[in-house]
Design a protein around this motif. Structure first.
Motif, short mmCIF file in Angstrom:
data_model
loop_
_atom_site.label_atom_id
_atom_site.label_comp_id
_atom_site.label_asym_id
_atom_site.label_seq_id
_atom_site.Cartn_x
_atom_site.Cartn_y
_atom_site.Cartn_z
N SER A 1 42.34 54.54 -28.69
CA SER A 1 43.66 54.58 -27.81
C SER A 1 44.15 55.35 -28.33
O SER A 1 44.32 55.00 -29.47
N SER B 1 50.43 45.25 -28.73
CA SER B 1 49.43 46.62 -29.08
C SER B 1 49.07 46.74 -29.96
O SER B 1 47.98 47.16 -29.75
N SER B 2 49.35 46.39 -30.52
CA SER B 2 48.71 47.35 -32.20
C SER B 2 48.41 46.29 -33.54
O SER B 2 47.38 46.63 -34.05
N LEU C 1 45.05 43.88 -34.64
CA LEU C 1 43.51 44.35 -34.84
C LEU C 1 42.92 43.43 -33.57
O LEU C 1 41.80 43.68 -32.99
N GLU D 1 45.21 43.32 -26.25
CA GLU D 1 44.75 44.64 -25.89
C GLU D 1 43.40 45.03 -26.36
O GLU D 1 42.74 45.56 -25.29
N GLU D 2 43.65 44.26 -28.00
CA GLU D 2 41.22 44.87 -28.42
C GLU D 2 40.70 44.31 -27.93
O GLU D 2 39.89 44.51 -27.13
N ARG E 1 39.92 45.57 -24.24
CA ARG E 1 37.86 46.81 -24.04
C ARG E 1 37.65 46.16 -24.45
O ARG E 1 36.78 46.88 -24.10
N TYR E 2 37.16 45.40 -25.15
CA TYR E 2 35.62 44.80 -25.21
C TYR E 2 35.20 43.61 -24.53
O TYR E 2 34.15 43.79 -24.33
N PHE F 1 35.32 41.96 -35.90
CA PHE F 1 36.67 41.26 -35.33
C PHE F 1 36.04 39.62 -35.74
O PHE F 1 36.40 39.05 -35.45
#
Length: 590
Positions: free
Chosen positions: A207, A227-228, A230, A234-235, A238-239, A330
């Motif tokens: 992103s 939002s940032s 890890l 949001e992360e 995405r996955y 992750f």
């Protein structure tokens, strides 16, 4: 030939030597000057004059302009006009005007001169065609634009969660469904239209980073809603847009056999599964003597899309955790702990082995165990359970996701999701003849008549063991005890009663966060007196904070390379056999 050595027109004489006119090359009159000469001759009574008009004076060009003759400049202007008015696109573009500033200057002065304006308004040659502004032809597409393909997923995304096509017994699903799913997931990846278009073009999961977010230093807070982060929301979205993780659990008592099955496809990649799972957790009891060989066989079967995140052993208890290689970033650094339930701690044939890890914001605990054997030793097995939950020292460095609900005397209360599997050795409290008669009457996978005599089911109802755990409905026959290599139960003199000794149980802090997809036995693996039991689960994930000690992408690289090497060798061997078979078939037909 004139006196100065230059060719001149026959009707014009060269200028006199004393004339002030310079001795330059004689120029042919233009149409405009020719008309003026003819008109002047008529007025003067037909007398021929030696006057030769010269072109209008031009301003001096800058020193950066090349010294090009006037005829060459006029020729370039003429060719550029033809190319600009060429609708068939056979000429050049306006680059000719743009490349030569001198030509533009000549063209402008020529149009602004009185002679040019007069010729554009009157005269037989220039009256029919006006010297207007040059107009570019409209740009027309050569053909219809190609339609956007819905199945625009790249090669890595097409193989996401998909069983390797080297397994010939696996039927590949339709590509259109996967393309539609990937295309719909992209709509939620970007924060704006530009990001979505970029992701569609290159299929990147990166992103854009905004300077204002970096100035606010929000990426250092590690908040769940940041939002940032890890491991943030949001992360995670995405996955895992649906926030569901696929886990494949296997438990098997190998009976200490030296012979490992030549093919583990039926055990790890069953044909009735449409997609592979995100995690593969394999626990064995009485494992084979060569533990490394067993791990290589698993890696070879799963293929290059999976890596072994962690492996631990306790005597003959083996526990391996494999995950997709694009998810290791992750995962936390895994931890393990062991417990011996024997009186003599050096004897490690009975006990438990646990591995703990955190994935995003959800903590997991996987336990494989081997309880005391014997038909009537139910109490001893309950004691084994109590000792294990008190002695497993986990977690060690991992943060507790919910410390308010943790119990210091129960390791299973310190994790969000717990999977406990192994050879629990609980039997059917019934004579063998009665058990076989019930099995003969069983229709449609309804094992409720057998489970009425199952010791573990009774203890679960009483609440004396596996508190808070659940088990999926059993729809398969007992997994113990078989004669090796066949489907017949024990034919030795002991005549052991068939039982459900191999089980998979699960526990969650929120009962709705684990969904059972499959719970069955693998009847095709017959190298032991136990049949393996497999379970497929969908687990709800939660976002996490950045205070988790991550594994930093570490995995067993040597095991990975060896497994892929054997996988390639097996494929080449299979192809060689296929070529030999096809050659022998052709010869036999001939």
């Amino acid at each position: 030939m004139s006196e100065d050595g230059e060719n001149g027109p026959p009707h014009l004489s060269s200028p006199a030597k004393g004339n002030s006119v310079s001795h330059e090359r004689t120029r042919l009159p233009t149409p405009l000057t020719a008309r003026r000469l003819s008109k002047k001759n008529e007025d003067s009574g037909g007398e021929v004059t030696t006057f030769q008009p010269r072109p209008p004076s031009l301003p001096k060009l800058t020193r950066f302009v090349k010294s090009v003759s006037l005829e060459e400049r006029a020729r370039r202007v003429h060719s550029s006009q033809e190319s600009l008015s060429d609708r068939a696109e056979t000429g050049s573009s306006t680059d000719s005007l743009r490349e030569d500033p001198a030509a533009r200057l000549v063209f402008r002065n020529h149009r602004e001169s009185p002679e040019c304006r007069e010729s554009s308004l009157s005269g037989s040659d220039g009256g029919e065609e006006r010297a207007g502004v040059v107009r570019l032809s409209p740009l027309q597409p050569r053909g219809p634009l190609p339609a956007l393909d819905r199945s625009i997923a790249s090669a890595p995304l097409r193989t996401t969660n998909r069983i390797d096509r080297d397994c010939l017994d696996y039927k590949m699903p339709g590509k259109q469904k996967l393309g539609e799913r990937s295309h719909s997931q992209l709509e939620n990846m970007g924060s704006d239209d530009i990001s979505v278009d970029t992701l569609r073009s290159v299929y990147s999961v990166l992103s854009p980073i905004r300077p204002q977010d970096m100035r606010s230093r929000s990426f250092l807070e590690g908040s769940v809603l940041g939002s940032s982060a890890l491991l943030g929301a949001e992360e995670l979205d995405r996955y895992f847009p649906n926030r569901m993780l696929g886990i494949y659990v296997v438990t098997w008592n190998m009976q200490g056999e030296r012979c490992i099955p030549a093919n583990l496809n039926d055990l790890l990649l069953p044909t009735d599964s449409e997609f592979a799972q995100d995690f593969y957790v394999v626990g064995v009891q009485e494992g084979c003597q060569d533990k490394r060989e067993w791990e290589i066989c698993i890696q070879e079967t799963l293929g290059p899309h999976y890596v072994m995140l962690y492996a631990a052993s306790h005597g003959v208890l083996y526990l391996n955790v494999f995950t997709r290689r694009d998810l290791i970033w992750f995962c936390s650094a895994p931890e393990h702990s062991t417990v011996t339930t024997r009186i003599i701690s050096q004897i490690k044939t009975k006990g438990a082995l646990g591995i703990a890890l955190t994935f995003f914001g959800t903590s997991f605990l996987f336990i494989t165990s081997h309880f005391t054997s014997g038909d009537a030793k139910v109490y001893e097995r309950v004691l084994d359970y109590n000792k294990i939950i008190e002695a497993l020292t986990l977690p060690k460095n991992l943060p507790d996701t919910n410390p308010y609900r943790s119990d210091i005397s129960d390791v299973t209360s310190r994790f969000d999701q717990v999977f406990w599997f192994g050879d629990f050795n609980f039997r059917l409290s019934k004579e063998r003849a009665d058990v076989e008669a019930i099995m003969a009457r069983t229709v449609g996978g309804d094992m409720s008549a057998l489970l009425e005599h199952d010791q573990l089911s009774q203890e679960l109802k009483n609440g004396s063991i596996f508190k808070g755990f659940r088990e999926a409905p059993i729809r398969f026959f007992p997994t113990y005890k078989f004669d090796i290599g066949c489907d017949q139960y024990d034919t030795t003199s002991k005549q052991r009663t068939p039982s459900y000794t191999d089980r998979i149980l699960f526990k969650s802090r929120n009962p709705t966060e684990i969904k059972v997809v499959k719970y069955n036995s693998c009847s095709s693996v017959k190298t032991s007196d136990h049949r393996p039991v497999i379970g497929v689960f969908q687990v709800k994930l939660r976002p996490g904070r950045d205070n988790v000690p991550l594994c930093a992408g570490q995995f067993d690289r040597a095991l990975y390379l060896e497994g892929i090497k054997r996988r390639m060798a097996a494929r080449e061997l299979r192809r060689a056999k296929e070529r030999m078979t096809s050659t022998s078939t052709v010869c036999s037909v001939c």
